[in-house]
Design a protein around this motif. Structure first.
Motif, short mmCIF file in Angstrom:
data_model
loop_
_atom_site.label_atom_id
_atom_site.label_comp_id
_atom_site.label_asym_id
_atom_site.label_seq_id
_atom_site.Cartn_x
_atom_site.Cartn_y
_atom_site.Cartn_z
N ASP A 35 0.51 -1.46 0.39
CA ASP A 35 0.15 -0.13 -0.27
C ASP A 35 0.98 1.04 -0.09
O ASP A 35 2.01 1.14 1.25
CB ASP A 35 -0.92 -0.14 1.09
N ALA A 36 1.21 1.77 -1.14
CA ALA A 36 1.72 3.38 -0.97
C ALA A 36 1.82 4.04 -0.21
O ALA A 36 2.73 4.78 0.42
CB ALA A 36 1.28 4.09 -2.56
N GLU A 37 0.44 4.32 0.73
CA GLU A 37 0.09 5.35 1.47
C GLU A 37 1.12 5.03 2.95
O GLU A 37 1.29 5.53 3.78
CB GLU A 37 -1.39 5.54 1.78
N LYS A 38 0.66 3.62 2.56
CA LYS A 38 1.00 2.47 4.52
C LYS A 38 2.75 2.79 4.91
O LYS A 38 3.22 2.29 5.40
CB LYS A 38 0.11 1.72 4.69
N GLY A 39 3.30 2.32 3.07
CA GLY A 39 4.72 1.69 3.71
C GLY A 39 4.49 0.18 3.51
O GLY A 39 5.53 -0.36 3.98
N LEU A 59 -2.74 -6.14 -1.53
CA LEU A 59 -2.40 -8.09 -1.53
C LEU A 59 -2.90 -8.37 -2.73
O LEU A 59 -3.26 -8.67 -3.84
CB LEU A 59 -2.07 -8.84 -0.59
N LYS A 60 -4.71 -8.16 -2.05
CA LYS A 60 -5.15 -8.47 -3.06
C LYS A 60 -5.34 -7.47 -4.66
O LYS A 60 -5.68 -7.99 -5.81
CB LYS A 60 -7.25 -8.49 -1.96
N ARG A 61 -5.41 -6.74 -3.91
CA ARG A 61 -5.77 -5.55 -5.53
C ARG A 61 -4.13 -6.06 -6.23
O ARG A 61 -4.82 -5.92 -7.30
CB ARG A 61 -5.19 -4.10 -4.98
N ARG A 109 2.43 -8.72 14.41
CA ARG A 109 1.26 -8.66 14.83
C ARG A 109 0.42 -7.08 14.73
O ARG A 109 -0.27 -6.94 15.22
CB ARG A 109 1.18 -9.20 16.37
N ASP A 110 0.91 -6.69 13.78
CA ASP A 110 0.13 -5.11 13.39
C ASP A 110 -0.84 -5.62 12.37
O ASP A 110 -1.19 -4.57 11.74
CB ASP A 110 1.23 -4.12 12.83
N GLY A 111 -1.27 -6.58 12.08
CA GLY A 111 -2.26 -6.84 10.97
C GLY A 111 -1.81 -6.17 9.27
O GLY A 111 -1.89 -6.41 8.65
N ALA A 112 0.34 -6.41 9.32
CA ALA A 112 0.36 -5.24 7.75
C ALA A 112 1.95 -7.02 7.70
O ALA A 112 2.05 -7.11 8.61
CB ALA A 112 0.73 -4.77 7.50
N LEU A 113 2.03 -6.17 6.48
CA LEU A 113 3.55 -7.03 6.66
C LEU A 113 4.93 -5.99 6.11
O LEU A 113 4.30 -5.18 5.12
CB LEU A 113 3.73 -8.43 4.79
N SER A 114 5.58 -5.65 6.57
CA SER A 114 6.64 -5.26 6.51
C SER A 114 7.69 -5.73 5.01
O SER A 114 7.32 -6.65 5.00
CB SER A 114 7.83 -4.01 7.45
N GLN A 115 8.73 -4.77 5.00
CA GLN A 115 9.85 -4.97 3.78
C GLN A 115 10.35 -6.18 4.55
O GLN A 115 10.31 -7.34 3.79
CB GLN A 115 10.48 -4.59 2.95
N MET A 116 11.00 -6.00 5.71
CA MET A 116 11.71 -7.40 6.30
C MET A 116 10.48 -8.27 6.52
O MET A 116 11.16 -9.68 6.37
CB MET A 116 12.46 -6.61 7.47
#
Length: 122
Positions: free
Chosen positions: A43-47, A54-56, A82-89
Motif C-alpha cells: 500500500d503506497a500510502e502505508k508503506g 495484496l488482493k489488489r 502482529r500489526d496486521g500488515a507485512l513490512s519489507q523485512m
C-alpha cells in the motif's frame, strides 16, 4: 478441459522459482528482486503490504487466483509484529520461509561465510 491450479499448486510453483532466481541473481540480486516484489504489493500510502493491497496487486506476481483466505493466511504467516500488515523485512523473511530449498541454501551460505571469516581471523 483445462483446470485452474489451486493455491497450493501456485505456491509450489512460486517456491520453485526462488532457488533459480538465487542462482541466477546471487544473494544481493535476489534481495533486490524481493524488494521489487514488495514494492509491487505494498500500500503506497502505508508503506506496508495490507490484505487490501495484496488482493489488489496479487496479479503482478501471478497470485490472482488465490482465495481471500489464502491471502489473509499469507499476511498472518509473515506478520511477526502482529500489526496486521507485512513490512519489507517481514515479506522477505516470509518468501524465504516459503522456499525450504532456499532456506537450506541460506544456511549453507552462512556456514561458508563463517568458515571463511574464521580462516581469515586465524
Amino acid at each position: 478441459m483445462a483446470t485452474t491450479p489451486n493455491s497450493h499448486q501456485q505456491q509450489a510453483q512460486f517456491q520453485d522459482h526462488l532457488p533459480l532466481m538465487a542462482n541466477k541473481l546471487g544473494g544481493d540480486g535476489l534481495i533486490d528482486e524481493l524488494c521489487n516484489g514488495f514494492n509491487l504489493l505494498m500500500d503506497a500510502e502505508k508503506g506496508v503490504i495490507t490484505f487490501d493491497s495484496l488482493k489488489r496487486n496479487a496479479h503482478f506476481l501471478g497470485l490472482q487466483d488465490l482465495s481471500d483466505e489464502d491471502l489473509r493466511s499469507m499476511i498472518v504467516e509473515g506478520d511477526f509484529d502482529r500489526d496486521g500488515a507485512l513490512s519489507q523485512m517481514e515479506f522477505c523473511v516470509l518468501m524465504f520461509r516459503l522456499s525450504p530449498e532456499l532456506m537450506e541454501r541460506s544456511q549453507m551460505w552462512l556456514e561458508q561465510v563463517l568458515e571463511q571469516e574464521m580462516k581469515d581471523f586465524l
